[in-house]
Design a protein around this motif. Structure first.
Motif, mmCIF file in Angstrom:
data_model
loop_
_atom_site.group_PDB
_atom_site.id
_atom_site.type_symbol
_atom_site.label_atom_id
_atom_site.label_comp_id
_atom_site.label_asym_id
_atom_site.label_seq_id
_atom_site.Cartn_x
_atom_site.Cartn_y
_atom_site.Cartn_z
ATOM 1 N N PRO A 227 -35.145 81.120 29.043
ATOM 2 C CA PRO A 227 -36.068 82.025 29.734
ATOM 3 C C PRO A 227 -37.201 81.319 30.465
ATOM 4 C CG PRO A 227 -36.245 82.246 27.336
ATOM 5 C CD PRO A 227 -35.018 81.456 27.609
ATOM 6 N N ASP A 228 -37.529 80.125 30.070
ATOM 7 C CA ASP A 228 -38.600 79.405 30.779
ATOM 8 C C ASP A 228 -38.232 79.160 32.244
ATOM 9 O OD1 ASP A 228 -40.290 77.166 28.407
ATOM 10 O OD2 ASP A 228 -40.644 79.243 29.008
ATOM 11 N N ILE A 229 -36.942 79.071 32.530
ATOM 12 C CA ILE A 229 -36.527 78.861 33.914
ATOM 13 C C ILE A 229 -36.867 80.101 34.741
ATOM 14 C CG2 ILE A 229 -34.478 78.574 35.389
ATOM 15 C CD1 ILE A 229 -33.425 76.648 33.209
ATOM 16 N N PHE A 230 -36.637 81.272 34.157
ATOM 17 C CA PHE A 230 -36.996 82.507 34.856
ATOM 18 C C PHE A 230 -38.507 82.625 34.980
ATOM 19 C CE2 PHE A 230 -32.806 84.064 35.225
ATOM 20 C CZ PHE A 230 -32.131 83.754 34.062
ATOM 21 N N ARG A 231 -39.213 82.250 33.932
ATOM 22 C CA ARG A 231 -40.669 82.329 33.964
ATOM 23 C C ARG A 231 -41.238 81.425 35.055
ATOM 24 N NH1 ARG A 231 -44.265 79.002 32.378
ATOM 25 N NH2 ARG A 231 -42.863 77.818 31.033
ATOM 26 N N VAL A 232 -40.713 80.198 35.124
ATOM 27 C CA VAL A 232 -41.210 79.251 36.140
ATOM 28 C C VAL A 232 -40.930 79.787 37.548
ATOM 29 C CG1 VAL A 232 -40.826 76.955 37.114
ATOM 30 C CG2 VAL A 232 -41.104 77.224 34.644
ATOM 31 N N CYS A 233 -39.754 80.354 37.735
ATOM 32 C CA CYS A 233 -39.429 80.936 39.062
ATOM 33 C C CYS A 233 -40.392 82.063 39.396
ATOM 34 C CB CYS A 233 -37.993 81.460 39.078
ATOM 35 S SG CYS A 233 -36.756 80.142 39.068
#
Lengths: 173, 156
Positions: free
Chosen positions: A98-104
């Motif tokens: 989920p951090d990838i979505f958060r960063v995006c």
């Protein structure tokens, strides 16, 4: 025939749940690592013992949704549930953290609604299978075919200019 | 004397820029990681599998895994790496085995340790450093990545 290239999370429902739970806990642990929050202060906010917090953090396979919401709110954060299609139907690659979505989301300027999404991103973005962005005469329109709820929320065709979303009546950048 | 070999961690993906595997070296009694890992309880294995996923994906999770930088142990163990779960430790070393992609890192897990004291068990780091310098180990790594390049699906 069993796909032996499958990711370990495809072995069972519980394994997938374990990974999703671990993803959530890993985010809580990052908050704890940052130092603004300790397990002790988290326990105080949640009105439980430190041992209870420790037990939750060690049990990613048993996390319940209400627990996740309570922990997120105790950290001063919110939590969202996201469906996505990464093209990996047989799950050879495992879940995306989920951090990838958060960063995006952060890179996009932390939009809180669709109007705040930059136009170039919305142009490639289908809201649901029933509503989609289309371009006509140089303007982008969010069109709804069947979903009444989407139409109600949008209320009017959304018009974009430059790289920022605007609404036709507000005309703001 | 059997030569070393390398195998992937079952059902853990190798990414575009990182991969994890086990060193198999029957004639070297220090190489214990693979056998111990597959003998762990299911829940303990899962914790490690999550950690492998995270490292391959590029996450930073020092509670789960870390290396040693040049300021620690006078920089002797910069290539070493460890995955952790409670007292379980899987020690290994990092390699850049792809000539065509110098950023690609492969973590080759070699030794298992049980943490009994606060400070790092230096003996495991020494073992991993020695293994990382061994010609047969380098040959096994080269064989793995040459096979992957020329193989049917290019993956291992």
């Amino acid at each position: 025939m069993v796909n032996d290239k499958r990711h370990w999370t495809e072995s069972s429902l519980h394994d997938f749940i374990y990974r999703i739970g671990s993803d959530f806990i890993s985010q809580i642990e990052v908050k704890l690592e940052e130092g603004s929050l300790t397990q002790k202060s988290l326990a105080l906010k949640l009105k439980v013992s430190e041992g209870a917090v420790s037990q939750v953090l060690k049990s990613p396979g048993n996390l319940q949704l209400d627990t996740m919401v309570k922990y997120a709110r105790a950290c001063g954060m919110k939590v969202s549930v996201l469906l996505y299609d990464d093209g990996d139907k047989v799950n050879e690659r495992g879940p995306i953290h989920p951090d990838i979505f958060r960063v995006c989301w952060e890179i996009s300027g932390r939009p809180s609604d669709f109007f705040a999404l930059p136009a170039r991103q919305l142009a490639a973005f289908a809201v649901t299978g029933e509503a989609a962005m289309t371009e006509e005469d140089g303007m982008f329109y969010l069109r709804n075919n069947r979903s009444v709820n989407i139409a109600t929320k949008i209320k009017r065709n959304v018009r974009f200019s430059g790289s920022y979303a605007t609404t036709a009546s507000q005309g703001q950048q | 004397m059997r030569m070393p070999d390398i195998c992937s961690v079952e059902h853990v993906r190798n990414g575009a820029l990182r991969g994890v595997g086990f060193l198999i070296y029957p004639s070297n009694h220090n190489v214990t990681a693979r056998e111990t890992f597959y003998g762990l309880h299911e829940e303990e294995q899962k914790h490690f599998r999550v950690s492998f996923d995270y490292w391959v994906d590029g996450l930073i999770q020092p509670r789960r895994f870390h290396g040693w930088n040049k300021s620690e142990f006078s920089g002797q163990y910069k290539r070493c790496f460890v995955f952790k779960q409670d007292e379980h430790r899987l020690y290994g070393f990092l390699l850049h085995p792809k000539d065509e992609e110098s950023r690609y890192q492969y973590c080759l897990l070699a030794a298992y340790g049980w943490k009994v004291q606060q400070s790092t068990e230096e003996k495991y780091l020494r073992q991993c450093t020695e293994l990382g310098d061994m010609v047969p180990v380098h040959r096994a790594v080269k064989n793995l990545f040459n096979k992957s390049r020329g193989g049917k699906n290019g993956k291992r």
